[in-house]
Write an enzyme that holds these catalytic residues in place. Structure first.
Site, PDB file in Angstrom:
ATOM      1  N   TYR A  64       0.901  -1.226  -0.020  1.00  0.00           N
ATOM      2  CA  TYR A  64      -0.035  -0.073   0.059  1.00  0.00           C
ATOM      3  C   TYR A  64       0.776   1.242  -0.067  1.00  0.00           C
ATOM      4  CZ  TYR A  64      -4.224  -2.953   1.263  1.00  0.00           C
ATOM      5  OH  TYR A  64      -5.118  -3.816   1.354  1.00  0.00           O
ATOM      6  N   PHE A 218     -14.283  -4.452  -0.201  1.00  0.00           N
ATOM      7  CA  PHE A 218     -15.524  -3.896  -1.191  1.00  0.00           C
ATOM      8  C   PHE A 218     -16.733  -3.745  -0.346  1.00  0.00           C
ATOM      9  CE2 PHE A 218     -13.002  -4.782  -5.325  1.00  0.00           C
ATOM     10  CZ  PHE A 218     -12.259  -3.553  -5.120  1.00  0.00           C
ATOM     11  N   PRO A 219     -16.541  -3.356   1.051  1.00  0.00           N
ATOM     12  CA  PRO A 219     -18.068  -3.719   1.634  1.00  0.00           C
ATOM     13  C   PRO A 219     -19.258  -2.970   1.415  1.00  0.00           C
ATOM     14  CG  PRO A 219     -16.406  -2.268   2.873  1.00  0.00           C
ATOM     15  CD  PRO A 219     -15.622  -2.865   1.662  1.00  0.00           C
ATOM     16  N   LEU A 220     -18.837  -1.991   0.287  1.00  0.00           N
ATOM     17  CA  LEU A 220     -19.996  -1.136  -0.022  1.00  0.00           C
ATOM     18  C   LEU A 220     -20.181  -1.432  -1.680  1.00  0.00           C
ATOM     19  CD1 LEU A 220     -19.387   2.200   1.715  1.00  0.00           C
ATOM     20  CD2 LEU A 220     -21.006   0.438   2.151  1.00  0.00           C
ATOM     21  N   GLY A 221     -19.680  -2.628  -2.059  1.00  0.00           N
ATOM     22  CA  GLY A 221     -19.671  -2.751  -3.321  1.00  0.00           C
ATOM     23  C   GLY A 221     -18.450  -2.424  -4.036  1.00  0.00           C
ATOM     24  N   PRO A 225     -16.169   0.486 -12.197  1.00  0.00           N
ATOM     25  CA  PRO A 225     -17.131   0.948 -12.977  1.00  0.00           C
ATOM     26  C   PRO A 225     -18.135  -0.581 -13.407  1.00  0.00           C
ATOM     27  CG  PRO A 225     -15.441   2.229 -13.545  1.00  0.00           C
ATOM     28  CD  PRO A 225     -15.010   1.214 -12.828  1.00  0.00           C
TER      29      PRO A 225
END
Length: 302
Positions: A64, A218-221, A225
């Protein structure tokens, strides 16, 4: 004296440590030197504020920002405090010229990455290390980078025996791989999973049965795109309006209530969003709301 005052969202046990179910993921901090979104001093303030809010579980990786996220953790946090759990990830490194990631899956490469994490963080051991498999997804291994999982687990077991890591985790894995790895003593698992992407429900159920924490990324999707976003769903927005919270908070609160072994590791470069993320531990969704949200992924698949 411990600096941890509360544990947002309750607590869970991982590798013998008691940790807050709401943690912090440093991936966005790692991207900051590239995008210039937040300077190092702001990154330090965010991490220190996380501690003040009761967060004691930080998810990171040496790749990171090519060590930047770990450098910020070292500057900001009292990493000698046993109540602070640092969980890292191995299996990739920053590519030549500092651009993108390349696979680094061979056992000696995994060891080198663990050593790099320890050196940059300035600690003797990590709470857990996830093997980030590259069998599918955005980063796929080929040639001599296609390494048997058992060989990787053997190296992590050796590092655990040496006292350099407390627990072994897996990331980006299939159900069969997780089942195969159980004898190694897996303590945590990370796959893409959210209210709108629940293909890995069998893995979540297996981890709960085996007492393994589940820390979805990706806990919110998906951030890419063309994929559904939790915050764009009408049911989520309606629930948020009814409770006076944000759609993102609804998506995170659903994860906490969906299963007791779920850990949240959302990342942010905003102090306001950090406070909002931490507050999801206090949001209670009633049975009707949960039922409406539970069926959302199935409706999107049709």
């Amino acid at each position: 004296m411990s600096q941890i005052t509360t544990q947002p969202g309750g607590h869970a046990s991982m590798a013998g440590r008691t940790i807050a179910r709401v943690g912090y993921g440093t991936m966005q901090l790692g991207a900051l030197p590239v995008h210039g979104a937040v300077d190092p001093e702001d990154a330090v303030r965010i991490l220190q504020r996380a501690i003040e809010l009761g967060i004691n579980h930080f998810d990171t990786a040496q790749f990171y920002g090519n060590g930047f996220a770990n450098q910020m953790l070292r500057r900001a946090l009292p990493l000698s405090d046993d109540e602070i759990a640092i969980v890292s990830k191995v299996g990739a490194v920053v590519g030549p010229g500092g651009q993108g990631l390349v696979t680094a899956q061979r056992p000696h490469e995994l060891r080198a990455q663990v050593e790099a994490n320890l050196a940059t963080l300035g600690v003797d051991r990590l709470a857990a290390v996830n093997i980030r498999r590259t069998d599918f997804g955005m980063l796929v291994a080929d040639g001599d980078q296609r390494v048997d999982l058992d060989d990787q687990l053997a190296e992590l077991i050796a590092l655990r025996d040496e006292g350099k890591i407390d627990g072994i985790g897996l990331s980006n894995v299939t159900l069969a791989q997780l089942q195969r790895a159980l004898p190694a003593g897996i303590v945590t698992a990370q796959n893409s999973y959210s209210l709108v992407q629940r293909d890995d429900e069998p893995l979540l159920e297996l981890t709960q049965h085996e007492g393994i924490t589940w820390a979805p990324y990706f806990p919110l999707g998906s951030a890419f795109p063309g994929f559904p976003k939790v915050t764009e769903q009408t049911a989520v927005r309606d629930a948020a309006a009814a409770l006076g919270v944000t759609p993102a908070q609804i998506g995170l609160a659903w994860l906490l209530q969906h299963a007791p072994h779920v850990l949240l590791i959302p990342g942010t470069g905003s102090l306001d969003h950090l406070v909002e993320n931490t507050a999801v531990g206090d949001i209670q969704l009633d049975a009707t709301t949960m039922a409406g949200l539970d069926g959302l992924a199935a409706r999107l698949d049709k």
